[in-house]
Design an enzyme around this catalytic site. Structure first.
Site, mmCIF file in Angstrom:
data_model
loop_
_atom_site.group_PDB
_atom_site.id
_atom_site.type_symbol
_atom_site.label_atom_id
_atom_site.label_comp_id
_atom_site.label_asym_id
_atom_site.label_seq_id
_atom_site.Cartn_x
_atom_site.Cartn_y
_atom_site.Cartn_z
ATOM 1 N N ARG A 190 0.821 -1.215 0.000
ATOM 2 C CA ARG A 190 0.000 0.000 0.000
ATOM 3 C C ARG A 190 0.849 1.256 0.000
ATOM 4 N NH1 ARG A 190 -4.896 -0.166 2.809
ATOM 5 N NH2 ARG A 190 -4.321 1.580 4.118
ATOM 6 N N ARG A 194 9.381 6.227 -3.454
ATOM 7 C CA ARG A 194 9.640 7.155 -4.559
ATOM 8 C C ARG A 194 11.098 7.600 -4.580
ATOM 9 N NH1 ARG A 194 5.031 10.123 -2.551
ATOM 10 N NH2 ARG A 194 3.124 9.190 -3.377
ATOM 11 N N ARG A 273 -6.789 -7.004 14.718
ATOM 12 C CA ARG A 273 -6.088 -6.087 15.602
ATOM 13 C C ARG A 273 -7.103 -5.048 16.066
ATOM 14 N NH1 ARG A 273 -2.453 -7.729 18.020
ATOM 15 N NH2 ARG A 273 -1.705 -5.628 18.519
ATOM 16 N N ARG A 304 1.438 5.938 16.512
ATOM 17 C CA ARG A 304 1.429 7.279 15.904
ATOM 18 C C ARG A 304 0.604 8.238 16.739
ATOM 19 N NH1 ARG A 304 -1.764 5.285 10.340
ATOM 20 N NH2 ARG A 304 -3.404 4.160 11.434
ATOM 21 N N GLU A 332 -2.226 6.642 19.252
ATOM 22 C CA GLU A 332 -2.819 5.381 18.783
ATOM 23 C C GLU A 332 -1.932 4.204 19.179
ATOM 24 O OE1 GLU A 332 -4.272 5.452 14.699
ATOM 25 O OE2 GLU A 332 -3.643 3.368 14.435
ATOM 26 N N TYR A 380 -9.251 -5.752 4.317
ATOM 27 C CA TYR A 380 -8.661 -4.435 4.609
ATOM 28 C C TYR A 380 -9.105 -3.503 3.481
ATOM 29 C CZ TYR A 380 -4.497 -1.667 6.179
ATOM 30 O OH TYR A 380 -3.625 -0.735 6.677
ATOM 31 N N ASP A 382 -10.080 0.207 2.002
ATOM 32 C CA ASP A 382 -10.123 1.658 2.175
ATOM 33 C C ASP A 382 -11.536 2.136 1.851
ATOM 34 O OD1 ASP A 382 -7.661 2.474 3.111
ATOM 35 O OD2 ASP A 382 -6.740 2.440 1.120
HETATM 36 P P1 FAD Z 1 -17.625 -0.091 9.319
HETATM 37 O O1 FAD Z 1 -17.304 1.343 9.158
HETATM 38 O O2 FAD Z 1 -16.902 -0.867 10.343
HETATM 39 O O3 FAD Z 1 -19.193 -0.195 9.645
HETATM 40 C C1 FAD Z 1 -19.802 -1.391 10.080
HETATM 41 C C2 FAD Z 1 -20.913 -0.998 11.035
HETATM 42 O O4 FAD Z 1 -21.642 -2.198 11.386
HETATM 43 C C3 FAD Z 1 -20.404 -0.407 12.337
HETATM 44 O O5 FAD Z 1 -20.934 0.895 12.524
HETATM 45 C C4 FAD Z 1 -20.887 -1.379 13.401
HETATM 46 O O6 FAD Z 1 -21.292 -0.737 14.608
HETATM 47 C C5 FAD Z 1 -22.077 -2.040 12.704
HETATM 48 N N1 FAD Z 1 -22.393 -3.353 13.266
HETATM 49 C C6 FAD Z 1 -21.542 -4.404 13.415
HETATM 50 N N2 FAD Z 1 -22.198 -5.432 14.001
HETATM 51 C C7 FAD Z 1 -23.472 -5.018 14.211
HETATM 52 C C8 FAD Z 1 -24.606 -5.629 14.790
HETATM 53 N N3 FAD Z 1 -24.586 -6.872 15.320
HETATM 54 N N4 FAD Z 1 -25.780 -4.919 14.849
HETATM 55 C C9 FAD Z 1 -25.825 -3.650 14.371
HETATM 56 N N5 FAD Z 1 -24.774 -3.022 13.823
HETATM 57 C C10 FAD Z 1 -23.605 -3.697 13.738
HETATM 58 N N6 FAD Z 1 -9.905 4.177 4.701
HETATM 59 C C11 FAD Z 1 -9.491 5.189 3.903
HETATM 60 O O7 FAD Z 1 -9.894 5.273 2.738
HETATM 61 N N7 FAD Z 1 -8.626 6.140 4.378
HETATM 62 C C12 FAD Z 1 -8.154 6.137 5.644
HETATM 63 O O8 FAD Z 1 -7.385 7.005 6.041
HETATM 64 C C13 FAD Z 1 -8.578 5.075 6.504
HETATM 65 N N8 FAD Z 1 -8.115 5.015 7.768
HETATM 66 C C14 FAD Z 1 -8.497 3.977 8.556
HETATM 67 C C15 FAD Z 1 -7.993 3.933 9.850
HETATM 68 C C16 FAD Z 1 -8.360 2.897 10.675
HETATM 69 C C17 FAD Z 1 -7.819 2.855 12.076
HETATM 70 C C18 FAD Z 1 -9.211 1.865 10.197
HETATM 71 C C19 FAD Z 1 -9.581 0.696 11.061
HETATM 72 C C20 FAD Z 1 -9.727 1.912 8.913
HETATM 73 C C21 FAD Z 1 -9.379 2.966 8.082
HETATM 74 N N9 FAD Z 1 -9.899 3.085 6.787
HETATM 75 C C22 FAD Z 1 -9.483 4.092 5.979
HETATM 76 C C23 FAD Z 1 -10.879 2.100 6.272
HETATM 77 C C24 FAD Z 1 -12.343 2.539 6.513
HETATM 78 O O9 FAD Z 1 -12.556 2.652 7.907
HETATM 79 C C25 FAD Z 1 -13.279 1.479 5.901
HETATM 80 O O10 FAD Z 1 -13.115 1.456 4.509
HETATM 81 C C26 FAD Z 1 -14.763 1.727 6.171
HETATM 82 O O11 FAD Z 1 -15.025 2.099 7.492
HETATM 83 C C27 FAD Z 1 -15.532 0.452 5.874
HETATM 84 O O12 FAD Z 1 -16.917 0.676 6.035
HETATM 85 P P2 FAD Z 1 -17.853 -0.535 6.441
HETATM 86 O O13 FAD Z 1 -19.249 -0.046 6.333
HETATM 87 O O14 FAD Z 1 -17.497 -1.753 5.709
HETATM 88 O O15 FAD Z 1 -17.462 -0.878 7.963
HETATM 89 N N1 UDP Z 2 4.202 0.795 8.063
HETATM 90 C C1 UDP Z 2 5.412 0.808 8.747
HETATM 91 N N2 UDP Z 2 5.919 2.005 9.159
HETATM 92 C C2 UDP Z 2 5.281 3.178 8.973
HETATM 93 C C3 UDP Z 2 4.062 3.183 8.285
HETATM 94 C C4 UDP Z 2 3.543 1.969 7.850
HETATM 95 O O1 UDP Z 2 5.980 -0.238 8.978
HETATM 96 O O2 UDP Z 2 5.791 4.236 9.392
HETATM 97 C C5 UDP Z 2 3.668 -0.510 7.620
HETATM 98 C C6 UDP Z 2 2.833 -1.187 8.714
HETATM 99 O O3 UDP Z 2 2.996 -2.583 8.597
HETATM 100 C C7 UDP Z 2 1.430 -0.748 8.364
HETATM 101 C C8 UDP Z 2 1.474 -0.767 6.829
HETATM 102 O O4 UDP Z 2 2.798 -0.319 6.513
HETATM 103 O O5 UDP Z 2 0.474 -1.637 8.887
HETATM 104 C C9 UDP Z 2 0.434 0.085 6.144
HETATM 105 O O6 UDP Z 2 0.608 1.421 6.559
HETATM 106 P P1 UDP Z 2 -0.570 2.484 6.521
HETATM 107 O O7 UDP Z 2 -0.059 3.801 6.939
HETATM 108 O O8 UDP Z 2 -1.262 2.386 5.214
HETATM 109 O O9 UDP Z 2 -1.507 1.883 7.663
HETATM 110 P P2 UDP Z 2 -2.957 2.317 8.174
HETATM 111 O O10 UDP Z 2 -3.073 3.793 8.010
HETATM 112 O O11 UDP Z 2 -3.927 1.527 7.376
HETATM 113 O O12 UDP Z 2 -2.897 1.902 9.601
#
Ligand code: FAD
Ligand code: UDP
Length: 403
Positions: A190, A194, A273, A304, A332, A380, A382
């Site tokens: 991901r 560069r 996780r 971070r 975090e 995983y 986005d």
């Molecule tokens: P979710 O957002 O998890 O929604 C699922 C919903 O189902 C939840 O609200 C939950 O409460 C509900 N649910 C589950 N079980 C039940 C139940 N039994 N009854 C009722 N409701 C229930 N993507 C990016 O593009 N850019 C980013 O910078 C980015 N950062 C991220 C950082 C983190 C820490 C994480 C974990 C993900 C990140 N993502 C990012 C990914 C992004 O969060 C997901 O693409 C998106 O949230 C997925 O949407 P979803 O609807 O599949 O799941």
């Molecule tokens: N990663 C790392 N060092 C960094 C940033 C990222 O080792 O400083 C690795 C790590 O394994 C991480 C993965 O690259 O889980 C993806 O990074 P990203 O920033 O996309 O993670 P997210 O924002 O989804 O947590």
């Protein structure tokens, strides 16, 4: 759209029309399908979530003390090269010009990420040209096999052993607490590498943050669905009494919760996780000078720190302006997931993939049930991939309604 309050009232009305589709989870996957089914098929949707807000993990709220928008479940940056997804999202929100940049601290020194010519020259105290840097990394990557099979091999093949050891090895150990040899190479693919000084974190064509925040974006999606979408918050699919009555009628259900939970973990748990997000309001204008600072070494134990005011340099309200004297940061920490914790990142080892295949086979045999989203697909994804997956699912769904 029914608001949460009117939804409570609707819940007790015995004459409320039965929904054509029950969607479990008001995250981006559930919201996209609710909007499409209502606006394109004119069918009734009941959208439930066990949380007290819509938006799933993308949800953000304006901090009551400072007014700064804070992403509740980790920082969320929208970025995509998918024109269909970009056009779809822009129906409901405009995006700012925000461009994501990340820095990392290693042995008391700050380096730019992702690994770029600036990182390489700073790390090796050199002034390499792009060609010289590329030759050096190629030499340092020689221990990696031609076709990397895991995160460690992939990382070394991309940036060579010394940079891998400095910036990836320990961060990944903190983040995943699983040996890098057991993790998928896709996790590290991901990140761009560069041989220029360009330190944009993402490579995509489009990037930005929703101008008025994530909740405003998602409310507009629901508004488009009008009265055809009823939302019930604080409503768990497994325990809410009204939903148990509805379940008995086997409505068409789109389930975006964890697939292993749906089947009561009969083949065992899929590994996740989880995160601990420690929020702090500080009496300083600016804590770290950038939105996200990674910590590459084993100490400190957090991965971070996010400082949310830096996500919106275009905002000039008091809390964002210089001299506000306040900022909000979130440290975090990654932690092992146990039942009851929020599942954030699928660990996705070979063992998990084998279990997932068993659950998916069971799902295929269950009528009127569709799994989707990051928890339902155990993937995983986005945000743009989540929207794309929901739009693809909608195309398949249309035939069920002869549309
Ligand atoms: P979710 O957002 O998890 O929604 C699922 C919903 O189902 C939840 O609200 C939950 O409460 C509900 N649910 C589950 N079980 C039940 C139940 N039994 N009854 C009722 N409701 C229930 N993507 C990016 O593009 N850019 C980013 O910078 C980015 N950062 C991220 C950082 C983190 C820490 C994480 C974990 C993900 C990140 N993502 C990012 C990914 C992004 O969060 C997901 O693409 C998106 O949230 C997925 O949407 P979803 O609807 O599949 O799941
Ligand atoms: N990663 C790392 N060092 C960094 C940033 C990222 O080792 O400083 C690795 C790590 O394994 C991480 C993965 O690259 O889980 C993806 O990074 P990203 O920033 O996309 O993670 P997210 O924002 O989804 O947590």
């Amino acid at each position: 759209m029914s608001t949460a309050k009117t939804a409570q009232a609707t819940k007790t009305t015995p004459t409320a029309p039965a929904p054509d589709v029950l969607i479990v989870g008001a995250g981006l996957y559930g919201l996209t399908l609710a909007e499409r089914i209502a606006t394109q098929l004119r069918r009734r949707v009941l959208l439930i979530d066990r949380r007290s807000h819509i938006g799933g993990n993308c949800y953000s709220a304006f901090d009551p003390e400072t007014g700064i928008e804070c992403h509740q479940y980790g920082a969320h940056l929208f970025h995509t090269s998918d024109e269909t997804v970009w056009a779809y999202a822009n129906q409901f929100t405009t995006f700012t010009n925000y461009v994501h940049k990340v820095y990392t601290t290693h042995h008391g020194e700050v380096f730019p990420l992702p690994i770029n010519l600036g990182t390489i020259n700073q790390f090796f105290h050199a002034a390499y040209t792009p060609a010289e840097a590329r030759a050096l990394i190629t030499e340092q990557a020689q221990s990696a096999p031609a076709e990397p099979q895991n995160l460690a091999e992939q990382g070394i093949s991309l940036i060579g052993q010394p940079l891998f050891d400095a910036f990836i090895k320990n961060y990944t150990a903190k983040q995943w607490q699983t040996p890098a040899e057991e993790l998928s190479p896709d996790i590290i693919k991901r990140l761009p590498v560069r041989y220029t000084y360009d330190n944009r974190y993402f490579n995509n064509t489009h990037e930005g943050l929703p101008t008025d925040g994530y909740e405003a974006w998602f409310k507009n999606m629901l508004r488009a669905g009008g009265d055809l979408v009823e939302v019930r918050l604080d409503t768990d699919y497994f325990t809410d009494p009204a939903i148990q009555t509805l379940r008995a009628t086997q409505p068409l259900t789109i389930f975006t919760g964890p697939i292993d939970q749906y089947f009561d973990y009969r083949f065992g748990e899929l590994k996740w996780r989880s995160l601990t997000l420690e929020k702090e309001v500080l009496d300083v204008d600016d804590f770290q000078g950038c939105p996200v600072m990674n910590y590459a070494d084993l100490e400190p134990t957090y991965t971070r720190i996010h400082e949310f005011k830096h996500f919106h340099p275009e905002r000039h309200t008091d809390c964002y302006a210089p001299g506000s004297g306040k900022t909000v940061i979130v440290r975090e920490y990654s932690k092992t997931w146990h039942r009851g914790d929020e599942p954030y990142y699928p660990v996705n080892t070979a063992d998990d993939r084998a279990k997932l295949a068993q659950y998916q086979a069971l799902a295929a045999e269950t009528p009127n049930l569709i799994f989707g989203g990051r928890l339902g697909a155990y993937a995983y994804l986005d945000m743009d991939q989540t929207i794309a997956a929901a739009l693809a699912q909608f195309e398949t769904l249309k035939s069920r309604f002869n549309a």
